[in-house]
Design a protein around this motif. Structure first.
Motif, PDB file in Angstrom:
ATOM      1  N   LEU A  24      15.129  19.683   3.415  1.00 48.11           N
ATOM      2  CA  LEU A  24      15.072  21.126   3.195  1.00 48.11           C
ATOM      3  C   LEU A  24      13.699  21.552   2.691  1.00 48.11           C
ATOM      4  O   LEU A  24      13.524  22.692   2.279  1.00 48.11           O
ATOM      5  CB  LEU A  24      16.140  21.544   2.176  1.00 48.11           C
ATOM      6  CG  LEU A  24      17.606  21.361   2.587  1.00 48.11           C
ATOM      7  CD1 LEU A  24      18.508  21.602   1.400  1.00 48.11           C
ATOM      8  CD2 LEU A  24      17.966  22.300   3.721  1.00 48.11           C
ATOM      9  N   GLY A  25      12.744  20.623   2.698  1.00 45.69           N
ATOM     10  CA  GLY A  25      11.420  20.965   2.209  1.00 45.69           C
ATOM     11  C   GLY A  25      11.436  21.285   0.729  1.00 45.69           C
ATOM     12  O   GLY A  25      12.046  20.561  -0.055  1.00 45.69           O
ATOM     13  N   VAL A  26      10.813  22.396   0.350  1.00 45.11           N
ATOM     14  CA  VAL A  26      10.715  22.747  -1.064  1.00 45.11           C
ATOM     15  C   VAL A  26      12.066  23.120  -1.665  1.00 45.11           C
ATOM     16  O   VAL A  26      12.194  23.234  -2.878  1.00 45.11           O
ATOM     17  CB  VAL A  26       9.736  23.930  -1.284  1.00 45.11           C
ATOM     18  CG1 VAL A  26       8.312  23.482  -1.065  1.00 45.11           C
ATOM     19  CG2 VAL A  26      10.085  25.099  -0.387  1.00 45.11           C
ATOM     20  N   LEU A  27      13.092  23.309  -0.813  1.00 43.84           N
ATOM     21  CA  LEU A  27      14.367  23.781  -1.341  1.00 43.84           C
ATOM     22  C   LEU A  27      15.246  22.667  -1.899  1.00 43.84           C
ATOM     23  O   LEU A  27      16.215  22.938  -2.597  1.00 43.84           O
ATOM     24  CB  LEU A  27      15.145  24.531  -0.244  1.00 43.84           C
ATOM     25  CG  LEU A  27      14.626  25.932   0.068  1.00 43.84           C
ATOM     26  CD1 LEU A  27      15.414  26.536   1.220  1.00 43.84           C
ATOM     27  CD2 LEU A  27      14.727  26.821  -1.153  1.00 43.84           C
ATOM     28  N   ASN A  28      14.913  21.389  -1.609  1.00 43.73           N
ATOM     29  CA  ASN A  28      15.759  20.290  -2.062  1.00 43.73           C
ATOM     30  C   ASN A  28      15.926  20.269  -3.579  1.00 43.73           C
ATOM     31  O   ASN A  28      17.032  20.164  -4.091  1.00 43.73           O
ATOM     32  CB  ASN A  28      15.177  18.941  -1.594  1.00 43.73           C
ATOM     33  CG  ASN A  28      15.659  18.565  -0.215  1.00 43.73           C
ATOM     34  OD1 ASN A  28      14.886  18.498   0.722  1.00 43.73           O
ATOM     35  ND2 ASN A  28      16.951  18.351  -0.082  1.00 43.73           N
TER      36      ASN A  28
END
Lengths: 93, 217
Positions: A24-28
């Motif tokens: 999720l990229g930066v959302l993890n």
């Protein structure tokens, strides 16, 4: 009621493990922390009985977490902004 | 009970049982606020170094056995549940259910520590214990220093908690706690749930950073 809460906590644990393997990229990280915060809130409100307690106890329970958030926010605004601007050479000793 | 009779469980400095209960509860929450700040220092150090050395933290996280971490999370959540049931039994003045639930909590707490001990042994054998024999970069060493400091301090709190259960059990058996006076059980429950909350945050922060997509498949 406790059975419902513990069921929710188990489900959230499974969700957070599965979510960690999805890119999720930066959302993890915000997602993992959000789930952890939700789990902690369930524990504080129901297992630790804050939900049914007096307003004074609400304040006592919130004070520690609130102070920690201020602490972390001010700490990171220092560390994250250190390299943003270097003073001109003539101001450096 | 008639209104002018003094309940046995009431200490003389309190007006009534409700006030006594709230004072004990508030004191425990003040202690927990202090504990939050204590662990907060570790979380703050972790946050700063994770920001600076994210790559090493991702590498370190992928060294940790996610299945054992998740299993331990489940074990600890289950122990929080049994503890909540123990407090409920204490509120109802049910001595034998209280004893059974608190023993269940003790068994689950011990299970957590045994699993943790296997994880620590595994780290040691792979040369991931920070020290002169550490096999990895300096930045990875910082990750594992935080790993051992944070989980170690958490495990110490678990050991203290188990010690408190050992101290509580004979008092429960003697019938010290009644539906009028159960603050020690209630406050021990608060401590136990707090330790659970710490792990709820440690698990994603240490085990779940930058996992490779579906390595188990």
């Amino acid at each position: 009621m406790y059975v419902t809460i513990v069921g929710c906590l188990f489900c959230l644990t499974v969700i957070t493990v599965l979510a960690a393997f999805i890119e999720l990229g930066v959302l993890n990280t915000p997602l993992a922390l959000g789930i952890a915060l939700l789990k902690a809130t369930l524990v504080v409100l129901f297992f630790m009985h804050v939900r049914y307690n007096t307003p004074l106890m609400w304040v006592f329970a919130a004070a520690g977490f609130f102070t920690l958030i201020i602490f972390l926010a001010l700490l990171m605004q220092d560390y994250m902004s250190r390299d943003w601007q270097r003073p001109p050479a003539e101001f450096l000793l | 009970m008639s209104s002018n009779a003094q309940p046995v469980a009431l200490n003389h400095q309190f007006e009534d049982l409700q006030q006594q209960y709230e004072a004990a509860n508030m004191g425990m929450w003040a202690f927990i606020a202090q504990e939050i700040m204590f662990f907060g220092g570790l979380f703050a150090g972790y946050t700063v170094y994770r920001f600076k050395y994210l790559g090493a933290f991702i590498e370190g996280s992928n060294h940790l056995p996610i299945e054992l971490g998740a299993l331990n999370t489940a074990v600890l959540i289950a122990s929080s549940f049994t503890m909540a049931m123990a407090v409920r039994a204490a509120q109802q003045g049910a001595k034998n259910p209280l004893l059974r639930w608190i023993l269940a909590t003790m068994v689950l707490g011990t299970t957590f520590l045994v699993i943790k001990a296997f994880e620590y042994a595994d780290k040691y054998h792979h040369g991931l214990l920070p020290g002169s024999s550490f096999e990895g970069s300096g930045q990875l060493k910082i990750f594992f220093s935080f790993y051992f400091a944070m989980t170690g301090m958490h495990a110490l709190h678990m050991i203290i908690g188990l010690g408190l259960i050992v101290w509580l059990i004979p008092k429960i058996r003697r019938g010290t706690y009644t539906s009028e006076y159960y603050s020690p059980i209630e406050n021990f429950g608060l401590y136990w749930h707090f330790v659970d909350i710490i792990w709820i945050f440690l698990f994603p922060l240490l085990y779940l950073i930058g996992r490779d997509p579906w390595p188990i498949m």
